[in-house]
Design an enzyme around this catalytic site. Sequence first.
Site, PDB file in Angstrom:
ATOM      1  N   ALA A   1      22.603  32.481 -33.975  1.00 22.37           N
ATOM      2  CA  ALA A   1      22.475  31.739 -32.721  1.00 22.37           C
ATOM      3  C   ALA A   1      21.637  30.496 -33.008  1.00 22.37           C
ATOM      4  CB  ALA A   1      21.796  32.620 -31.682  1.00 22.37           C
TER       5      ALA A   1
ATOM      6  N   GLY B   1      23.446  36.081 -35.285  1.00 19.45           N
ATOM      7  CA  GLY B   1      24.659  36.024 -34.471  1.00 19.45           C
ATOM      8  C   GLY B   1      25.910  35.832 -35.311  1.00 19.45           C
TER       9      GLY B   1
ATOM     10  N   GLU C   1      26.769  39.194 -36.407  1.00 17.48           N
ATOM     11  CA  GLU C   1      27.230  39.914 -35.203  1.00 17.48           C
ATOM     12  C   GLU C   1      28.632  39.469 -34.802  1.00 17.48           C
ATOM     13  OE1 GLU C   1      23.563  38.763 -33.281  1.00 17.48           O
ATOM     14  OE2 GLU C   1      23.117  40.848 -32.825  1.00 17.48           O
TER      15      GLU C   1
ATOM     16  N   GLU D   1      16.586  38.086 -37.567  1.00 17.26           N
ATOM     17  CA  GLU D   1      15.888  37.672 -36.346  1.00 17.26           C
ATOM     18  C   GLU D   1      14.412  38.059 -36.360  1.00 17.26           C
ATOM     19  OE1 GLU D   1      18.809  39.260 -36.457  1.00 17.26           O
ATOM     20  OE2 GLU D   1      20.221  38.376 -35.035  1.00 17.26           O
TER      21      GLU D   1
HETATM   22  N1  CAA Z   1      19.960  27.596 -35.615  1.00 23.46           N
HETATM   23  C1  CAA Z   1      19.808  26.258 -35.608  1.00 23.46           C
HETATM   24  N2  CAA Z   1      19.889  25.507 -36.729  1.00 23.46           N
HETATM   25  C2  CAA Z   1      20.134  26.145 -37.893  1.00 23.46           C
HETATM   26  C3  CAA Z   1      20.291  27.545 -37.962  1.00 23.46           C
HETATM   27  C4  CAA Z   1      20.209  28.280 -36.750  1.00 23.46           C
HETATM   28  N3  CAA Z   1      20.397  29.611 -36.709  1.00 23.46           N
HETATM   29  N4  CAA Z   1      20.505  27.884 -39.253  1.00 23.46           N
HETATM   30  C5  CAA Z   1      20.493  26.738 -39.958  1.00 23.46           C
HETATM   31  N5  CAA Z   1      20.257  25.693 -39.143  1.00 23.46           N
HETATM   32  C6  CAA Z   1      20.148  24.259 -39.508  1.00 23.46           C
HETATM   33  C7  CAA Z   1      18.828  23.982 -40.207  1.00 23.46           C
HETATM   34  O1  CAA Z   1      17.803  23.807 -39.244  1.00 23.46           O
HETATM   35  C8  CAA Z   1      19.169  22.725 -40.942  1.00 23.46           C
HETATM   36  O2  CAA Z   1      19.145  21.632 -40.041  1.00 23.46           O
HETATM   37  P1  CAA Z   1      18.370  20.265 -40.426  1.00 23.46           P
HETATM   38  O3  CAA Z   1      19.154  19.758 -41.601  1.00 23.46           O
HETATM   39  O4  CAA Z   1      18.510  19.458 -39.191  1.00 23.46           O
HETATM   40  O5  CAA Z   1      16.988  20.655 -40.796  1.00 23.46           O
HETATM   41  C9  CAA Z   1      20.620  22.946 -41.364  1.00 23.46           C
HETATM   42  O6  CAA Z   1      21.133  23.953 -40.483  1.00 23.46           O
HETATM   43  C10 CAA Z   1      20.754  23.445 -42.792  1.00 23.46           C
HETATM   44  O7  CAA Z   1      19.937  24.597 -42.962  1.00 23.46           O
HETATM   45  P2  CAA Z   1      18.787  24.731 -44.092  1.00 23.46           P
HETATM   46  O8  CAA Z   1      18.297  23.388 -44.500  1.00 23.46           O
HETATM   47  O9  CAA Z   1      17.779  25.716 -43.595  1.00 23.46           O
HETATM   48  O10 CAA Z   1      19.669  25.352 -45.276  1.00 23.46           O
HETATM   49  P3  CAA Z   1      19.156  26.326 -46.440  1.00 23.46           P
HETATM   50  O11 CAA Z   1      20.315  26.444 -47.372  1.00 23.46           O
HETATM   51  O12 CAA Z   1      17.846  25.884 -46.967  1.00 23.46           O
HETATM   52  O13 CAA Z   1      18.899  27.752 -45.711  1.00 23.46           O
HETATM   53  C11 CAA Z   1      19.488  29.586 -44.259  1.00 23.46           C
HETATM   54  C12 CAA Z   1      19.984  28.437 -45.161  1.00 23.46           C
HETATM   55  C13 CAA Z   1      18.804  30.662 -45.126  1.00 23.46           C
HETATM   56  C14 CAA Z   1      20.693  30.168 -43.568  1.00 23.46           C
HETATM   57  C15 CAA Z   1      18.461  29.038 -43.237  1.00 23.46           C
HETATM   58  O14 CAA Z   1      19.038  27.910 -42.588  1.00 23.46           O
HETATM   59  C16 CAA Z   1      18.078  30.020 -42.155  1.00 23.46           C
HETATM   60  O15 CAA Z   1      17.262  30.870 -42.404  1.00 23.46           O
HETATM   61  N6  CAA Z   1      18.646  29.885 -40.952  1.00 23.46           N
HETATM   62  C17 CAA Z   1      18.330  30.740 -39.816  1.00 23.46           C
HETATM   63  C18 CAA Z   1      18.931  32.136 -39.941  1.00 23.46           C
HETATM   64  C19 CAA Z   1      18.503  32.986 -38.774  1.00 23.46           C
HETATM   65  O16 CAA Z   1      17.336  33.262 -38.552  1.00 23.46           O
HETATM   66  N7  CAA Z   1      19.475  33.403 -37.961  1.00 23.46           N
HETATM   67  C20 CAA Z   1      19.242  34.223 -36.789  1.00 23.46           C
HETATM   68  C21 CAA Z   1      19.162  33.349 -35.556  1.00 23.46           C
HETATM   69  S1  CAA Z   1      18.698  34.226 -34.080  1.00 23.46           S
HETATM   70  C22 CAA Z   1      20.104  35.070 -33.604  1.00 23.46           C
HETATM   71  O17 CAA Z   1      21.144  34.933 -34.196  1.00 23.46           O
HETATM   72  C23 CAA Z   1      19.961  35.988 -32.401  1.00 23.46           C
HETATM   73  C24 CAA Z   1      21.160  36.840 -32.121  1.00 23.46           C
HETATM   74  O18 CAA Z   1      21.112  38.038 -32.217  1.00 23.46           O
HETATM   75  C25 CAA Z   1      22.424  36.262 -31.651  1.00 23.46           C
END
Ligand code: CAA
Length: 260
Positions: free
Chosen positions: A68, A111, A114, A134
Amino acid sequence: MHTTEFILVTPQAQPHVAHIQLNRPKELNALNLQLMGELRDALKILDEDDAVRVIVISGNERAFAAGADIKQMAGKTAIDMLHIDQFSTWDQIRKTKKPLIAAVSGFALGGGCELAMTCDMIVASETAVFGQPEIKIGVMPGAGGTQRLTRAIGKAKAMEMVLTGKFMTATEAEKHGLINRIVPVELYLDEAFKLAAEIAEMSPVAARLAKEAVNRAFETHLDEGLYFERKNFYLCFASEDQTEGMNAFVEKRKPAFKGK
Ligand code: CAA
């Protein structure tokens, strides 16, 4: 099909098979509210389109979806979340009657994982990673992760993933029954379409009833599930496809299913 900003929809990517590609590549296909709304609407239209029998959902090679949209949720209060009720969109996706295949490469997190699990089958590239991270941002899965992951891979593994946020490789995911198969990254979409084509050759009526019945296994106890299955089996006999399928077998020819 409506104009969409964050998904690409091809209703006939191959005969009877539609393709929806999540298309927010810079954000690793983070699932913001608009994207999820577009996905829900597209699935509804494709589900009602008689020419479509199977739907493939993919991201790109780097990410299926990284969860998400954290930036969209960061400033929200509990009451905002209650009003937005973002996961009600997912209920609609779950109601899709046609078989859904997730073609996953790269990140399928939060998400994203999911969403893949909401689909009926998962074809993964060898680079796919699955996770419910998360907990690392102070929350927990909210779109079915605690339920579907647990049913798919068992309590111990699911608990570890949900409580540590640790990712699972495609190899582990296959070993634990989360996914259908792993293929080299350049083949994951082809493989998903191959599986879709195989299913698209079957009776769409039988496929719909069978999908419903398999899903019942997760939603009810055994007695109720067996009863539901039996009713759907009998209902197959109301279709022309049943007559065609059985006659074709007797006549030693290939059946031509019409979804009627
Ligand atoms: N939401 C918003 N933006 C996101 C995102 C997310 N879930 N995941 C990645 N992005 C964005 C980053 O912020 C980044 O944007 P900027 O270039 O503007 O900074 C861009 O995508 C590229 O990501 P990274 O630079 O972080 O890429 P990376 O290769 O270094 O890392 C990753 C990749 C490990 C996937 C890392 O991006 C990450 O940890 N993302 C979040 C994963 C996460 O926590 N997901 C769960 C979300 S909550 C949820 O999903 C609730 C639910 O149950 C539905």
